[in-house]
Every structure is written in structure tokens, then in C-alpha cells.
Design a protein around this motif. Sequence first.
Motif, short mmCIF file in Angstrom:
data_model
loop_
_atom_site.label_atom_id
_atom_site.label_comp_id
_atom_site.label_asym_id
_atom_site.label_seq_id
_atom_site.Cartn_x
_atom_site.Cartn_y
_atom_site.Cartn_z
N ASP A 1 2.88 -6.37 -0.78
CA ASP A 1 2.08 -5.26 -0.28
C ASP A 1 3.03 -4.17 0.21
N ASP B 1 2.98 0.05 1.91
CA ASP B 1 2.09 1.04 2.53
C ASP B 1 1.95 2.29 1.68
N ASP B 2 2.95 2.60 0.86
CA ASP B 2 2.92 3.77 -0.02
C ASP B 2 3.69 3.41 -1.29
N GLU C 1 -0.15 -1.05 -3.22
CA GLU C 1 -0.70 -0.30 -2.08
C GLU C 1 -2.20 -0.51 -2.16
#
Length: 143
Positions: free
Chosen positions: A88, A90-91, A133
Motif C-alpha cells: 500500500d 499513499d500516493d 494507492e
Amino acid sequence: MITNISITTVLVKDIDAAKAFYLDVLGFAEHTDITVGDGTYRWCTIMHPSQPELQVQLTLPGPPYSPEVAATLRRAQDEGSLFGLGLDVDDCRKTHEELLAKGVEFIQEPAERPYGVEAVARDNSGNWLVLVERRPFDPAASM
């Protein structure tokens, strides 16, 4: 009763090189690195700092696999056809740029998916690293 997943394994070509890649390039942290038994087996695990309860074992294709299976796994590594980890981010686009600047090979540029933005890279052993993301997703709505 099973309570969680605590260890997963990534097959690598060279434990030291893989450990350096995951620590220095991807930002993981060392968990355990010891030689066990008669000195021929190495137990090397890393973890992500935000998820210390999940260890990733970095290991070579070998025992307990038979020599034939280990050879098949090494061929799959050479072809770059083994799955490594799903990560995973975030961006995704920003992470893609940062990792490109560090020399990471990408086999899929960031792309929109129903569940978010996804890119696929390779670690230095050729394993796939899927970067996602995430965004809210209703699987039933996509059918």
C-alpha cells in the motif's frame, strides 16, 4: 484459532543484496538476521516500520524444496515471473517517481483501477512488487 499473519516469504537471488534493496530503497527495517543449525541456513527477516508484526523472510530457493523445484524457482526468478509483495502507498504516482529515481525497474506505470491507482515494479531479484494507492471500492458495483 489463527489470529493473524506473522510471516511471509519472498524468494531472492542473494540475501544480502535483497536485504539492502528492501532496507535502503524501500524503507523497510531489519528484524532478524541469524545463521541457524549447522551454519548453512540463514534466517533473515525484514519488516515495514508501520507494520512490525508482519515479518518478510528473504530466502534463497533451496531446502526444503527438492533440487528440481529449487531449480524451477530459480528459472522463474531469472524470468521475473515470481510475485513478491503487494504494498500500500499513499500516493502511487509520487512513489513511482521516487522509486524510479532510485533505479527501481517498473513493468507497469501507475494506472487507474476501480480500487485505486496501481503500479508494478520489480525488486532486485526480479519479484513483482504491486504498489496500490487504495480508494473506496465496492466490488458488487463493478459487476
